[in-house]
Design a protein around this motif. Structure first.
Motif, PDB file in Angstrom:
ATOM      1  N   SER A  56      10.334   3.889  -1.235  1.00  0.00           N
ATOM      2  CA  SER A  56      10.315   2.881  -0.182  1.00  0.00           C
ATOM      3  C   SER A  56      10.266   3.577   1.169  1.00  0.00           C
ATOM      4  O   SER A  56      10.785   4.687   1.336  1.00  0.00           O
ATOM      5  CB  SER A  56      11.528   1.953  -0.276  1.00  0.00           C
ATOM      6  N   ALA A  57       9.640   2.926   2.117  1.00  0.00           N
ATOM      7  CA  ALA A  57       9.519   3.478   3.459  1.00  0.00           C
ATOM      8  C   ALA A  57      10.895   3.585   4.099  1.00  0.00           C
ATOM      9  O   ALA A  57      11.727   2.691   3.958  1.00  0.00           O
ATOM     10  CB  ALA A  57       8.616   2.582   4.309  1.00  0.00           C
ATOM     11  N   VAL A  58      11.133   4.694   4.803  1.00  0.00           N
ATOM     12  CA  VAL A  58      12.373   4.836   5.568  1.00  0.00           C
ATOM     13  C   VAL A  58      12.349   3.849   6.728  1.00  0.00           C
ATOM     14  O   VAL A  58      13.371   3.242   7.059  1.00  0.00           O
ATOM     15  CB  VAL A  58      12.561   6.291   6.062  1.00  0.00           C
ATOM     16  N   GLY A  59      11.189   3.660   7.327  1.00  0.00           N
ATOM     17  CA  GLY A  59      11.051   2.709   8.428  1.00  0.00           C
ATOM     18  C   GLY A  59       9.598   2.544   8.804  1.00  0.00           C
ATOM     19  O   GLY A  59       8.753   3.381   8.468  1.00  0.00           O
ATOM     20  N   GLY A  60       9.304   1.480   9.534  1.00  0.00           N
ATOM     21  CA  GLY A  60       7.944   1.210   9.961  1.00  0.00           C
ATOM     22  C   GLY A  60       7.621   1.744  11.341  1.00  0.00           C
ATOM     23  O   GLY A  60       6.463   1.725  11.762  1.00  0.00           O
ATOM     24  N   GLN A  61       8.639   2.222  12.042  1.00  0.00           N
ATOM     25  CA  GLN A  61       8.410   2.749  13.380  1.00  0.00           C
ATOM     26  C   GLN A  61       7.564   4.016  13.305  1.00  0.00           C
ATOM     27  O   GLN A  61       7.611   4.761  12.334  1.00  0.00           O
ATOM     28  CB  GLN A  61       9.750   3.072  14.078  1.00  0.00           C
ATOM     29  N   GLU A  62       6.812   4.268  14.361  1.00  0.00           N
ATOM     30  CA  GLU A  62       5.890   5.404  14.376  1.00  0.00           C
ATOM     31  C   GLU A  62       6.577   6.720  14.036  1.00  0.00           C
ATOM     32  O   GLU A  62       6.040   7.552  13.311  1.00  0.00           O
ATOM     33  CB  GLU A  62       5.211   5.496  15.745  1.00  0.00           C
ATOM     34  N   LYS A  63       7.790   6.917  14.531  1.00  0.00           N
ATOM     35  CA  LYS A  63       8.503   8.173  14.309  1.00  0.00           C
ATOM     36  C   LYS A  63       9.032   8.315  12.882  1.00  0.00           C
ATOM     37  O   LYS A  63       9.450   9.396  12.482  1.00  0.00           O
ATOM     38  CB  LYS A  63       9.653   8.324  15.300  1.00  0.00           C
ATOM     39  N   LEU A  64       9.022   7.228  12.104  1.00  0.00           N
ATOM     40  CA  LEU A  64       9.561   7.260  10.742  1.00  0.00           C
ATOM     41  C   LEU A  64       8.514   7.059   9.658  1.00  0.00           C
ATOM     42  O   LEU A  64       8.802   7.261   8.482  1.00  0.00           O
ATOM     43  CB  LEU A  64      10.639   6.183  10.580  1.00  0.00           C
ATOM     44  N   ARG A  65       7.322   6.663  10.022  1.00  0.00           N
ATOM     45  CA  ARG A  65       6.300   6.294   9.028  1.00  0.00           C
ATOM     46  C   ARG A  65       5.947   7.387   8.044  1.00  0.00           C
ATOM     47  O   ARG A  65       5.373   7.114   6.997  1.00  0.00           O
ATOM     48  CB  ARG A  65       5.025   5.836   9.729  1.00  0.00           C
ATOM     49  N   HIS A  66       6.251   8.616   8.363  1.00  0.00           N
ATOM     50  CA  HIS A  66       5.901   9.742   7.485  1.00  0.00           C
ATOM     51  C   HIS A  66       6.918   9.957   6.368  1.00  0.00           C
ATOM     52  O   HIS A  66       6.695  10.764   5.480  1.00  0.00           O
ATOM     53  CB  HIS A  66       5.781  11.027   8.315  1.00  0.00           C
ATOM     54  N   ARG A  67       8.033   9.199   6.396  1.00  0.00           N
ATOM     55  CA  ARG A  67       9.139   9.437   5.461  1.00  0.00           C
ATOM     56  C   ARG A  67       9.304   8.295   4.459  1.00  0.00           C
ATOM     57  O   ARG A  67       9.261   7.126   4.811  1.00  0.00           O
ATOM     58  CB  ARG A  67      10.448   9.578   6.247  1.00  0.00           C
ATOM     59  N   ALA A  68       9.553   8.678   3.197  1.00  0.00           N
ATOM     60  CA  ALA A  68       9.861   7.706   2.138  1.00  0.00           C
ATOM     61  C   ALA A  68      11.135   8.135   1.430  1.00  0.00           C
ATOM     62  O   ALA A  68      11.452   9.327   1.375  1.00  0.00           O
ATOM     63  CB  ALA A  68       8.714   7.614   1.139  1.00  0.00           C
ATOM     64  N   GLU A  69      11.845   7.148   0.886  1.00  0.00           N
ATOM     65  CA  GLU A  69      13.052   7.409   0.097  1.00  0.00           C
ATOM     66  C   GLU A  69      12.730   7.227  -1.377  1.00  0.00           C
ATOM     67  O   GLU A  69      11.932   6.370  -1.737  1.00  0.00           O
ATOM     68  CB  GLU A  69      14.166   6.430   0.487  1.00  0.00           C
ATOM     69  N   PHE A  70      13.397   8.019  -2.190  1.00  0.00           N
ATOM     70  CA  PHE A  70      13.197   7.993  -3.634  1.00  0.00           C
ATOM     71  C   PHE A  70      14.513   7.601  -4.300  1.00  0.00           C
ATOM     72  O   PHE A  70      15.579   8.077  -3.916  1.00  0.00           O
ATOM     73  CB  PHE A  70      12.774   9.391  -4.108  1.00  0.00           C
ATOM     74  N   PRO A  89       0.807  -1.221   0.000  1.00  0.00           N
ATOM     75  CA  PRO A  89       0.000   0.000   0.000  1.00  0.00           C
ATOM     76  C   PRO A  89       0.844   1.278   0.000  1.00  0.00           C
ATOM     77  O   PRO A  89       0.311   2.362  -0.217  1.00  0.00           O
ATOM     78  CB  PRO A  89      -0.791  -0.110   1.308  1.00  0.00           C
ATOM     79  N   ASN A  90       2.173   1.145   0.217  1.00  0.00           N
ATOM     80  CA  ASN A  90       2.973   2.361   0.375  1.00  0.00           C
ATOM     81  C   ASN A  90       4.358   2.320  -0.276  1.00  0.00           C
ATOM     82  O   ASN A  90       5.166   3.225  -0.050  1.00  0.00           O
ATOM     83  CB  ASN A  90       3.105   2.715   1.854  1.00  0.00           C
ATOM     84  N   GLU A  91       4.660   1.301  -1.065  1.00  0.00           N
ATOM     85  CA  GLU A  91       5.939   1.228  -1.765  1.00  0.00           C
ATOM     86  C   GLU A  91       5.684   0.791  -3.203  1.00  0.00           C
ATOM     87  O   GLU A  91       4.743   0.054  -3.474  1.00  0.00           O
ATOM     88  CB  GLU A  91       6.895   0.247  -1.076  1.00  0.00           C
TER      89      GLU A  91
END
Length: 182
Positions: free
Chosen positions: A87-101, A67-69
């Motif tokens: 791709s998601a930077v991380g699944g932790q709550e503090k990182l969920r808002h960030r994606a890498e391109f 759903p997000n990558e």
């Protein structure tokens, strides 16, 4: 994630941008190895890639259902000319808002508008996935890529003067960039 859009390149040629799936594995592996051999501006050398067609098939099948990558192929006249993905930077709550391109385009297709189209497609997908920020690293000497990223709204937030070290021993400075999506 799913994505499909036909665009027209600067020379009028049709280009299909589509979410890669398992059937694209061999072509995606081939363009990955080709693009990584054509420039020192990408993260790895082709011989460092652990990718096999089978591993890539599994990975792309997983992404097609994510759903997000996503990995997006640019297909010109039946040939995968490049890919880009988020791709998601991380699944932790503090990182969920960030994606890498990340992006790679066969040199034979440079300067035709594929880079911009793939970048914009990934921005759209990142927004759809609910990310608040899209991030990338780019080699400081890569003026064309820097210009593209700035033109679509990415801003520099730092530099790493020893971000990459080439096989010849030269250091490559990386520009750290981010785009606020929300």
């Amino acid at each position: 994630m799913h994505y499909s859009k036909t665009i027209y390149l600067k020379d009028g040629t049709a280009c299909l941008l589509k979410g890669a799936d398992a059937a694209d594995a061999e072509a995606v592996c081939a363009v990955f190895n080709l693009t990584h051999a054509q420039t020192d501006n990408l993260l790895t050398y082709p011989d460092e890639s652990p990718l096999t067609a089978e591993k890539e098939r599994e990975y792309l099948a997983k992404l097609a259902e994510s759903p997000n990558e996503i990995e997006i192929c640019a297909v010109v006249d039946g040939v995968v000319a490049g890919t880009a993905g988020i791709s998601a930077v991380g699944g932790q709550e503090k990182l969920r808002h960030r994606a890498e391109f990340g992006i790679g385009i066969d040199k034979a297709y440079w300067s035709r508008g594929i880079g911009r189209a793939l970048t914009l497609a990934c921005i759209d997908c990142a927004k759809e996935a609910g990310y608040a920020q899209l991030e990338l690293d780019v080699v400081a000497d890569n003026a064309a890529a820097l210009g593209l990223y700035k033109s679509v709204g990415f801003v520099e937030y730092g530099r790493n003067p020893r971000g990459f070290r080439t096989r010849s021993g030269a250091w490559q400075e990386l520009v750290l960039m981010r785009l606020e999506l929300a």
